[in-house]
Every structure is written in C-alpha cells, then in structure tokens.
Write a protein that holds these residues in place. Structure first.
Motif, short mmCIF file in Angstrom:
data_model
loop_
_atom_site.label_atom_id
_atom_site.label_comp_id
_atom_site.label_asym_id
_atom_site.label_seq_id
_atom_site.Cartn_x
_atom_site.Cartn_y
_atom_site.Cartn_z
N MET A 190 103.79 103.22 37.58
CA MET A 190 103.70 101.74 38.19
C MET A 190 102.81 100.95 37.21
O MET A 190 103.01 99.95 36.85
N ASN A 191 101.57 101.57 36.59
CA ASN A 191 100.71 100.88 35.72
C ASN A 191 101.35 100.27 34.52
O ASN A 191 101.39 99.30 34.16
N ILE A 192 102.35 101.28 33.89
CA ILE A 192 102.92 100.86 32.81
C ILE A 192 104.16 99.60 33.26
O ILE A 192 104.30 98.59 32.15
N VAL A 193 104.91 99.77 34.22
CA VAL A 193 105.96 98.73 34.49
C VAL A 193 105.19 97.51 35.21
O VAL A 193 105.59 96.45 34.53
N GLY A 194 104.08 97.45 35.85
CA GLY A 194 103.30 96.32 36.25
C GLY A 194 102.67 95.52 35.11
O GLY A 194 102.91 94.35 34.97
N LYS A 195 102.13 96.25 33.93
CA LYS A 195 101.65 95.48 32.92
C LYS A 195 102.78 94.90 32.07
O LYS A 195 102.77 93.79 31.85
N ASP A 196 103.92 95.30 32.06
CA ASP A 196 105.15 94.86 31.44
C ASP A 196 105.56 93.49 32.39
O ASP A 196 105.90 92.64 31.56
N LEU A 197 105.67 93.52 33.44
CA LEU A 197 105.89 92.60 34.28
C LEU A 197 105.06 91.61 34.10
O LEU A 197 105.46 90.06 34.11
N GLU A 198 103.70 91.76 34.06
CA GLU A 198 102.72 90.80 33.88
C GLU A 198 102.70 90.02 32.70
O GLU A 198 102.69 88.87 32.58
#
Length: 118
Positions: free
Chosen positions: A14-22
């Motif tokens: 989730m952290n990896i994908v969330g950072k990518d989305l941000e």
C-alpha cells in the motif's frame, strides 16, 4: 528475524502504490488498508474517479497476474460510480535470498511496474 505477516506485507505494498499515486498527482478520497477490502484506494485525478486494487505478491508468484472473476466484480462496482479500475500487484522478496520470507529488519526487493487498467 520475524517474518512479516500478511497485513504487514499488504501495508508495505500500500505504501509503495500510495507514494506512486501521490507522485502522479492523484488526490485520495478514500484509503482502505484492510486485506481483501477493495478497492484499497479511491482517488481523483482530472475530475475522474479511479479505483485501485493493491495486492502484495510474494516471490515466486508473478505480481502481474490478475485474479479474473474477483477483478470483474470490482470493475462492475466501479462502473456504477463511473470510475476507472486499476490493479497494482507489488512483488516482494527477501533481497538476501529470494526463497526466504520478507522479514522485519531485513532488506527486500520490490517488483512493481505501476498499475494496469482492468
């Protein structure tokens, strides 16, 4: 070292994908970090709604392989909201030995090529 449990692996993904989305300019309308509670991210960009399903996939499984019927159910749900649906598989492995589990305090490698529309 203790092995990361399923929820911890999921949170890492989730952290990896969330950072990518941000970094790509998405605005989060909803975040659900519970395993199997989909979608994990409801995000807005250019006035368009996006549902993003995140899965932590441990080596040797391929993070790019999608779960067919389950994803269709989510896509049908997203269409009711006129949302686009994406799948983000995050491959995780112990960097010392791919055959060992990802553990607390140990380095890991990530196999993540972004999300794909379903």
């Amino acid at each position: 070292m203790a092995k990361l449990n399923d929820q911890e692996l999921h949170n890492l993904a989730m952290n990896i994908v969330g950072k990518d989305l941000e970094e790509k300019g998405y605005e989060f309308l909803g975040v659900n970090s519970e395993i199997q509670k989909d979608p994990q991210f409801v995000a807005l960009k250019d006035k368009k709604l996006h549902f993003v399903i995140v899965r932590a996939i441990e080596y040797p499984h391929d993070p790019k392989i999608l779960e067919g019927q389950f994803l269709q159910t989510i896509k049908d749900h997203a269409l009711k909201f006129k949302a686009r649906t994406f799948y983000a598989g995050v491959g995780l492995a112990n960097s010392e030995d791919y055959e060992k589990p990802v553990s607390h305090g140990e380095a890991y490698v990530v196999n993540y090529d972004g999300w794909q529309e379903i």
